[in-house]
Design a protein around this motif. Structure first.
Motif, short mmCIF file in Angstrom:
data_model
loop_
_atom_site.label_atom_id
_atom_site.label_comp_id
_atom_site.label_asym_id
_atom_site.label_seq_id
_atom_site.Cartn_x
_atom_site.Cartn_y
_atom_site.Cartn_z
N ALA A 45 -11.05 -20.30 38.93
CA ALA A 45 -12.40 -19.56 39.43
C ALA A 45 -13.45 -19.58 38.52
O ALA A 45 -14.71 -19.94 38.84
CB ALA A 45 -12.02 -18.17 39.61
N THR A 46 -12.97 -19.76 37.15
CA THR A 46 -14.01 -19.88 35.96
C THR A 46 -14.66 -21.19 36.16
O THR A 46 -15.91 -21.29 35.93
CB THR A 46 -13.50 -19.75 34.52
N VAL A 47 -13.94 -22.25 36.31
CA VAL A 47 -14.51 -23.71 36.47
C VAL A 47 -15.39 -23.74 37.50
O VAL A 47 -16.46 -24.37 37.44
CB VAL A 47 -13.25 -24.50 36.47
N LEU A 48 -14.97 -23.15 38.63
CA LEU A 48 -16.00 -23.12 39.78
C LEU A 48 -17.24 -22.58 39.61
O LEU A 48 -18.16 -22.94 40.18
CB LEU A 48 -15.19 -22.61 41.10
N ALA A 49 -17.24 -21.45 39.08
CA ALA A 49 -18.61 -20.73 38.61
C ALA A 49 -19.39 -21.42 37.70
O ALA A 49 -20.77 -21.57 37.95
CB ALA A 49 -18.06 -19.26 38.00
N ALA A 50 -18.50 -22.07 36.61
CA ALA A 50 -19.18 -22.84 35.63
C ALA A 50 -19.97 -24.04 36.28
O ALA A 50 -21.08 -24.25 35.85
CB ALA A 50 -18.63 -23.29 34.50
N THR A 51 -19.24 -24.79 37.22
CA THR A 51 -19.83 -25.91 37.82
C THR A 51 -20.92 -25.54 38.80
O THR A 51 -21.87 -26.18 38.73
CB THR A 51 -18.73 -26.64 38.70
N ALA A 52 -20.88 -24.35 39.49
CA ALA A 52 -21.95 -23.90 40.30
C ALA A 52 -23.20 -24.02 39.46
O ALA A 52 -24.36 -24.21 39.77
CB ALA A 52 -21.60 -22.74 40.97
N TYR A 53 -22.85 -23.36 38.21
CA TYR A 53 -24.30 -23.12 37.28
C TYR A 53 -24.85 -24.49 36.84
O TYR A 53 -26.21 -24.53 36.98
CB TYR A 53 -23.87 -22.27 36.03
N ARG A 54 -23.83 -25.54 36.60
CA ARG A 54 -24.19 -26.96 36.24
C ARG A 54 -25.06 -27.56 37.42
O ARG A 54 -25.79 -28.39 37.18
CB ARG A 54 -23.16 -27.67 35.83
N ALA B 95 -15.11 -31.88 38.62
CA ALA B 95 -14.81 -30.67 38.03
C ALA B 95 -14.41 -29.75 39.16
O ALA B 95 -13.38 -28.94 39.10
CB ALA B 95 -16.34 -30.06 37.59
N VAL B 96 -15.09 -30.02 40.32
CA VAL B 96 -14.78 -28.94 41.42
C VAL B 96 -13.04 -29.30 41.99
O VAL B 96 -12.51 -28.49 42.40
CB VAL B 96 -15.65 -29.25 42.50
N MET B 97 -12.80 -30.83 41.96
CA MET B 97 -11.58 -31.15 42.36
C MET B 97 -10.51 -30.73 41.31
O MET B 97 -9.50 -30.18 41.78
CB MET B 97 -11.48 -32.57 42.19
N ILE B 98 -10.95 -30.51 39.92
CA ILE B 98 -9.97 -30.11 39.15
C ILE B 98 -9.59 -28.60 39.31
O ILE B 98 -8.53 -27.96 39.45
CB ILE B 98 -10.62 -30.26 37.63
N ALA B 99 -10.80 -27.71 39.53
CA ALA B 99 -10.70 -26.41 39.89
C ALA B 99 -9.94 -26.08 41.28
O ALA B 99 -9.02 -25.39 41.27
CB ALA B 99 -12.05 -25.65 40.14
N ALA B 100 -10.27 -26.72 42.31
CA ALA B 100 -9.20 -26.89 43.40
C ALA B 100 -7.76 -27.20 43.13
O ALA B 100 -6.91 -26.40 43.71
CB ALA B 100 -9.58 -27.92 44.49
N LEU B 101 -7.49 -28.10 42.18
CA LEU B 101 -6.03 -28.36 41.73
C LEU B 101 -5.40 -27.31 41.02
O LEU B 101 -4.21 -26.65 41.17
CB LEU B 101 -6.17 -29.60 40.59
N PHE B 102 -6.23 -26.33 40.30
CA PHE B 102 -5.87 -25.06 39.51
C PHE B 102 -5.52 -24.09 40.70
O PHE B 102 -4.27 -23.35 40.63
CB PHE B 102 -7.01 -24.45 38.87
#
Length: 204
Positions: free
Chosen positions: A85-94, A172-179
């Motif tokens: 969830a943290t990675v998704l939020a950071a990626t959305a910001y980027r 980055a989104v793919m890695i978050a989905a993997l998490f």
């Protein structure tokens, strides 16, 4: 029973290798992610550090009863879900504040990460079948991480080719989905182990 002790020692040694590889390179890749301005490298660095801590907890829990190892695995799954969830939020910001990553640095650190994760996966490979939820979680992390690192290397090439940050953000989104997928799998197996430890009683 005579063959159990060498396997336990070998698994303990493999876990130490995984802990040192993941935490050590996680710090290196975090620095590389900031230097390269790469969201996928930062996400992968979080994955390395998370895996190292999870493997360390798994190492400590080896001597614990099944129900406590399962509870540890449940916590590991929740922790991994929070990372996703943290990675998704950071990626959305980027996505809003786009920044072109340094493709060369991104590729170098991604390739080194791939080598580290392949080494960790090879150390765990003899113990990948069987075992409880915690053991399956650690193997699953190392195997999936190697695939994620391969995606980072490919994304670096696509960033260089396209001249846009979108391949980095997509990975980055793919890695978050993997998490998140791994988090669900670990929590499911942990719940099953906890139910088995309580005589098959199903958890809500």
């Amino acid at each position: 029973m005579t063959g159990a002790a060498p396997v336990a020692r070998g698994y303990r040694r493999a876990l130490w290798i995984v802990v040192l590889l993941n935490i050590g390179y996680g710090v290196v890749e975090a620095v590389g992610g900031f230097l390269a301005g790469s969201q996928s490298l930062k996400a992968d660095a979080l994955d390395f550090l998370g895996d190292g801590l999870i493997s360390l907890v798994g190492l400590i829990a080896l001597a614990w009863p099944l129900v406590w190892r399962a509870r540890v695995a449940f916590g590991q799954g929740v922790f991994l879900g929070l990372l996703g969830a943290t990675v998704l939020a950071a990626t959305a910001y980027r996505v809003v504040v786009q920044q072109q990553p340094e493709a060369d640095l991104m590729g170098v650190f991604g390739f080194l990460a791939l080598l580290v994760n392949v080494a960790a996966a090879l150390a765990l490979m003899p113990y990948r079948k069987g075992g409880d939820a915690a053991a399956k979680a650690i193997w699953l992390f190392s195997r999936n991480d190697a695939l994620a690192n391969l995606a980072v290397v490919i994304a670096a090439g696509l960033v260089a080719w396209s001249g846009t940050p979108w391949p980095d953000l997509v990975v980055a989104v793919m890695i978050a989905a993997l998490f998140l997928q791994s988090s669900w799998s670990i929590i499911r197996d942990a719940r099953a182990d906890i139910a088995d430890a309580h005589g098959g009683e199903q958890l809500p």
